[in-house]
Every structure is written in C-alpha cells, then in structure tokens.
Design an enzyme around this catalytic site. Structure first.
Site, short mmCIF file in Angstrom:
data_model
loop_
_atom_site.label_atom_id
_atom_site.label_comp_id
_atom_site.label_asym_id
_atom_site.label_seq_id
_atom_site.Cartn_x
_atom_site.Cartn_y
_atom_site.Cartn_z
N ASP A 41 0.85 -1.20 0.00
CA ASP A 41 0.00 0.00 0.00
C ASP A 41 0.88 1.25 0.00
O ASP A 41 1.72 1.43 0.88
CB ASP A 41 -0.90 0.00 1.24
CG ASP A 41 -2.01 1.04 1.15
OD1 ASP A 41 -1.75 2.14 0.61
OD2 ASP A 41 -3.12 0.78 1.61
N SER A 86 -6.89 4.46 -0.65
CA SER A 86 -6.77 3.00 -0.57
C SER A 86 -8.10 2.29 -0.80
O SER A 86 -8.11 1.13 -1.24
CB SER A 86 -6.19 2.60 0.79
OG SER A 86 -4.85 3.02 0.90
N THR A 139 -7.78 -1.72 2.30
CA THR A 139 -7.33 -2.77 1.39
C THR A 139 -7.85 -4.15 1.77
O THR A 139 -8.44 -4.84 0.92
CB THR A 139 -5.79 -2.77 1.28
OG1 THR A 139 -5.35 -1.46 0.90
CG2 THR A 139 -5.32 -3.78 0.25
N GLU A 265 -1.16 -7.79 2.31
CA GLU A 265 -0.85 -6.37 2.20
C GLU A 265 0.20 -5.92 3.21
O GLU A 265 0.05 -6.13 4.41
CB GLU A 265 -2.11 -5.53 2.43
CG GLU A 265 -1.83 -4.04 2.31
CD GLU A 265 -2.87 -3.15 2.97
OE1 GLU A 265 -3.03 -2.00 2.52
OE2 GLU A 265 -3.53 -3.59 3.94
N ASP A 270 2.53 2.99 3.11
CA ASP A 270 1.77 4.21 2.86
C ASP A 270 1.85 5.15 4.06
O ASP A 270 2.08 6.36 3.91
CB ASP A 270 0.33 3.85 2.55
CG ASP A 270 -0.54 5.05 2.29
OD1 ASP A 270 -0.18 5.85 1.40
OD2 ASP A 270 -1.58 5.20 2.95
N HIS A 274 3.42 8.95 4.26
CA HIS A 274 2.67 10.13 4.71
C HIS A 274 3.46 10.90 5.76
O HIS A 274 3.38 12.14 5.83
CB HIS A 274 1.32 9.70 5.28
CG HIS A 274 0.27 9.45 4.24
ND1 HIS A 274 -0.20 10.43 3.40
CD2 HIS A 274 -0.40 8.31 3.91
CE1 HIS A 274 -1.12 9.92 2.60
NE2 HIS A 274 -1.26 8.64 2.88
#
Length: 284
Positions: A41, A86, A139, A265, A270, A274
């Site tokens: 992700d 997502s 996800t 996942e 991700d 961020h």
C-alpha cells in the site's frame, strides 16, 4: 511443509478463477489452482528503488522484484479523482472497477462490485486476508466488504464475520470488541471462535498453530494497525512479521484441495510515506 501452487498478478488471477474469462464448453480453462496477490500500500517505483538502494548499499543484497521477468502497469485512480485513496485502489485491484475515493466496492451508481474474494469462495476455494494494517482497513476490507464509507470499520468487521475467510491475520481488534470501538455489545472474536476459528494473539501463539489441522485461523495482533517493521524488530515486540504471518497462512490455506486465493498487504508503507519516514517505508 506444503507450499502454494502459483504466484500471479491481479489479471492472471482473475482469469484463473474464471471471473473475467469463463470457460467455454469446447475449451475448458486451464489456469492456476491457487493465487497469491501481494500488495504494497503506497508502494510505487520510488519506494521500490529506495529499498533497492538500501539493500545494495547497506545489506549487500538485492530485492527479488528486479529479477521478475514479466512486469506490467495498471491504473488504480478513482472514479472521481486522479489521486486515489486506498478504498478506491483496493476496489480497483480486488473488483476491477473505478469507484469514488472513500468507497469500498460500491460503484458510483450505488451498485455493489463483485470481488475476487467472492469469486474464489464461489469457486469452492479458501480465502485468506493478511495485512499489517487493521483487517477492517480499506485494502483488506476490499476483499470482502461493501460500503460507500471506508470509515465504517465496525460494519466491515461484521461483514468479515459473515464472509468467513479461512485465514484473517493483521491488526484492528478494536472493531471486533465491545471494549474497543463497538457500541453494540458484540464480541466478534468470541463469535468467530464459536464458529470454529483458532484465535491467536501474538507471534508465539501464531508459530504454535498446527497448520495441518487448522481450517479457520484468526489473528488480530494489535488494537489498531500493527507496528512498523523497524520498530517491531528493534523494540522486540511480540507481533509476528508479515513474512511469518504469510508462511503460516499459506500452510493453512494449502490444505484445501480446491486451491485458495490470498491477499497479502504491507499496509504501512503508505503510512510511513505520509509521515516522510523513509526508514519505516524501506523496512516495511
């Protein structure tokens, strides 16, 4: 220790499971019995390249990804934006449809999208979901869930119980427990144990699972997201790694003679990006 039958990308999995390419009477489809979908992700070329540099310069090693012979590019932008989230990306991957940002398997006209998870179940295959994020996060929820609001995580917890995956490993216990985020008094973990699930809560319990004699496996190792891998290792946390979860999950799923579909996942790449945390991104 048994191992999975095949490694495939989203489109080949779809064809193998007969979702977009049903067999004709004259030409029966011959595809993989099982399919493994690996998702990073927030992972794109920059994340892969930075990790490759780290592997070469610091570890004296290399990633496996550059050695893969066949590569392809797909788009996961949403129906209402060129910048996806997502929920829309997970829907694009697991259902093959563009939806608005924030929506999980619900099309802009309100119709529900059919997912790879549903297709696998209808084909008589086992289904697994693994994530270092909450199991109700966008996800993993896009394997089984349907709602126009990705934040309806209590609802996704209920939908996961109804979906009954053979394996569900990740974080997010708070949406399954009455002393967490639930206000309806339901303890969904207890309900799943009553349905036949083996429940594990830490790395040691996961490693002790008798995979040959386990049909349903549940592990919600943290209240919210699981820890970054760099913190899990350096702080000696009692959470399993994604690799450890994967090894156990595959040994359970591979018991099904009809095959399986599993979505795995790395959910926190991700989050690290961020936060501009390149160490967290590289380790995950």
């Amino acid at each position: 220790m048994k191992r999975p039958i095949a490694l495939a990308l989203a489109l080949s999995m779809t064809a193998s499971l007969g979702v977009l390419a049903p067999a004709t009477a004259e030409e029966p489809a011959e595809g993989a019995k099982s399919a493994i979908l690996l998702i990073g992700d927030g992972m794109s070329l920059a994340q892969i390249y930075s990790t490759q540099i780290y592997a070469e310069e610091v570890l004296g090693d290399s990633l496996v990804m550059p050695s893969i012979a066949d590569t392809a590019v797909t788009t996961t932008h949403s129906a209402d934006s060129k910048v996806t989230d997502s929920a829309a990306a997970g829907t694009a991957i697991h259902a093959g449809h563009k939806v608005d940002n924030g929506s999980i398997n619900v099309l802009p006209d309100g119709a529900w999208a059919y997912t790879l998870g549903q297709a696998a179940q209808e084909a008589g295959k086992s289904v697994g979901m693994l994530s270092t994020a909450r199991m109700t996060h966008a996800t993993p929820a896009s394997v089984y869930g349907h709602d126009a609001d990705r934040d309806a995580e209590n609802l996704f917890a209920e939908q996961m119980v109804e979906f009954m995956p053979q394996v569900a490993l990740g974080g997010g216990a708070r949406h399954f427990l009455p002393d967490g985020k639930r206000d309806d008094g339901r303890n969904l973990i207890d309900e799943m144990v009553a349905m036949g699930y083996t429940n594990v809560t830490d790395a040691e319990e996961l490693q002790a699972v008798d995979t040959e004699n386990t049909e349903y496996l549940l592990g919600l190792f943290t209240n919210s997201h699981m820890s970054y891998e760099v913190d899990r290792v350096n702080e000696g946390l009692d959470e399993p790694s994604l690799a450890e979860m994967t090894a156990v999950a595959l040994d359970v799923l591979d018991n099904d003679p009809e095959g399986f579909f599993v979505s795995i996942e790395a959910g926190r790449i991700d989050h690290a990006c961020h936060d501009h945390d390149i160490t967290g991104s590289i380790w995950d």
